[in-house]
Design an enzyme around this catalytic site. Structure first.
Site, PDB file in Angstrom:
ATOM      1  N   LEU A  93      19.567   6.128  44.906  1.00 21.80           N
ATOM      2  CA  LEU A  93      18.374   5.494  45.191  1.00 21.80           C
ATOM      3  C   LEU A  93      17.304   5.603  43.897  1.00 21.80           C
ATOM      4  CD1 LEU A  93      17.511   6.949  48.588  1.00 21.80           C
ATOM      5  CD2 LEU A  93      18.330   4.528  48.087  1.00 21.80           C
ATOM      6  N   TYR A 147      13.103  12.404  44.826  1.00 21.28           N
ATOM      7  CA  TYR A 147      13.317  11.035  44.848  1.00 21.28           C
ATOM      8  C   TYR A 147      14.928  10.916  44.347  1.00 21.28           C
ATOM      9  CZ  TYR A 147      12.378  10.877  39.699  1.00 21.28           C
ATOM     10  OH  TYR A 147      12.048  11.366  38.172  1.00 21.28           O
ATOM     11  N   CYS A 148      15.773   9.953  45.177  1.00 28.61           N
ATOM     12  CA  CYS A 148      17.065   9.975  44.814  1.00 28.61           C
ATOM     13  C   CYS A 148      17.832  11.261  45.143  1.00 28.61           C
ATOM     14  CB  CYS A 148      17.613   9.673  43.422  1.00 28.61           C
ATOM     15  SG  CYS A 148      19.085   8.866  43.190  1.00 28.61           S
ATOM     16  N   PRO A 149      17.650  11.888  46.299  1.00 30.46           N
ATOM     17  CA  PRO A 149      18.317  13.246  46.779  1.00 30.46           C
ATOM     18  C   PRO A 149      19.716  12.895  46.884  1.00 30.46           C
ATOM     19  CG  PRO A 149      17.260  12.044  48.742  1.00 30.46           C
ATOM     20  CD  PRO A 149      16.872  11.225  47.532  1.00 30.46           C
ATOM     21  N   LYS A 160      13.779  20.274  41.433  1.00 32.92           N
ATOM     22  CA  LYS A 160      14.718  19.359  40.911  1.00 32.92           C
ATOM     23  C   LYS A 160      14.344  19.095  39.556  1.00 32.92           C
ATOM     24  CE  LYS A 160      17.007  15.029  42.016  1.00 32.92           C
ATOM     25  NZ  LYS A 160      17.090  14.214  42.948  1.00 32.92           N
TER      26      LYS A 160
END
Length: 280
Positions: A93, A147-149, A160
């Site tokens: 994502l 975001y973008c896991p 992260k």
């Protein structure tokens, strides 16, 4: 000492550094580069390749992001904050790229014989090796509110700093990681949190978009108390490649690789024009 992943120990590495090309270097070009290199490495016309890249004020969306019910408003918001927006051809994502984010692609051969998880594991091992003199706290597991896991999120104490994706082209695979080196991870996350709030609103969607909590994201400097620059990490990467292999060569695209690049770039441009055409 942990055994070094065999994918990280080729006879030679090819090193391509595009981390200082500046704002004119488009992320569309970057993904086309990796496709061209994956074809060449997969055909054994090039050794295993490491490519570094930085993009300024760029938001790279995943294909599911383009299906947000209010994607037009979401992209307009990102543009209003000075960002260009593209849709990538690899998984995942939305991610934020700026001058404090260093991207590394490791491009491996034999993707037909090596399973997809091996590529991810090799990248995780490389980053742990890269920073082994500073920390042994790097873990790989999904940070669900980032975001973008993804399963191969890299974090320190639950925050992260990097995410990994992979694209397989013919017999080669490009494993790509973004590393938040400088700046505020939370600020980057806040930008995408607002993007999803605008792009989704309260609509029900078939795809589950991340519910971002900005404080679960941080840069390496924030996590380690360091004052690294992108260039510092670039130098570390080159040193590590020399340690892992007997030879490191530096050469950009040549011969058929240029043709593959041009073809893949046109495909990226056309894909983005089609996906974003309704915004004009």
């Amino acid at each position: 000492m942990k055994k070094i992943h065999p994918l990280l120990q080729p006879q030679s590495y090819r090193f391509i550094d595009q981390s200082s090309l500046g704002p004119q270097f488009s992320a569309l070009q970057s993904f086309a580069f990796d496709d061209a290199l994956a074809i060449s490495v997969g055909e054994h016309n090039s050794p295993t390749t490491a490519r570094l890249w930085v993009h300024h004020d760029t938001i790279v969306l995943g294909i599911p992001d383009a299906r947000l019910p209010y994607i037009d408003e979401g992209i307009q918001f990102l543009n209003s904050k000075g960002n260009q927006v593209i849709i990538r051809n690899s998984g995942g994502l939305a991610v934020v790229l700026d001058e404090g984010v260093l991207n590394l692609s490791l491009i491996f051969p034999n993707s037909k014989e090596v399973n997809i998880y091996e590529g991810y594991d090799a990248m995780v091992d490389f980053i742990k090796l890269l920073l082994a003199d500073i920390t042994n706290e790097i873990e790989a597991y999904e940070i669900t509110q980032s975001y973008c896991p993804g399963t191969y999120d890299l974090s320190i104490r639950g925050r992260k700093f990097a995410g990994i994706s992979q694209r397989r082209v013919k017999k080669g695979s490009a494993v790509q990681i973004y590393l938040d080196v400088t700046g505020s991870g939370a600020e980057r996350a806040r930008l995408l949190k607002e993007f999803y709030q605008i792009g989704k609103k309260n609509e029900e969607t078939r795809f589950e978009y991340p519910d971002i909590e900005p404080d679960v994201m941080a840069s390496l400097n924030e996590l380690l108390g360091t004052d690294f620059t992108v260039a510092d990490i670039r130098n570390r990467i080159l040193e590590k490649l020399n340690e892992l292999s007997g030879e490191v060569t530096t050469r950009s695209l040549e011969g058929e690789e240029v043709d593959h690049f041009n073809k893949r770039l046109q495909q990226m441009i056309q894909r983005n024009e089609k996906a974003l055409a309704h915004l004009e």
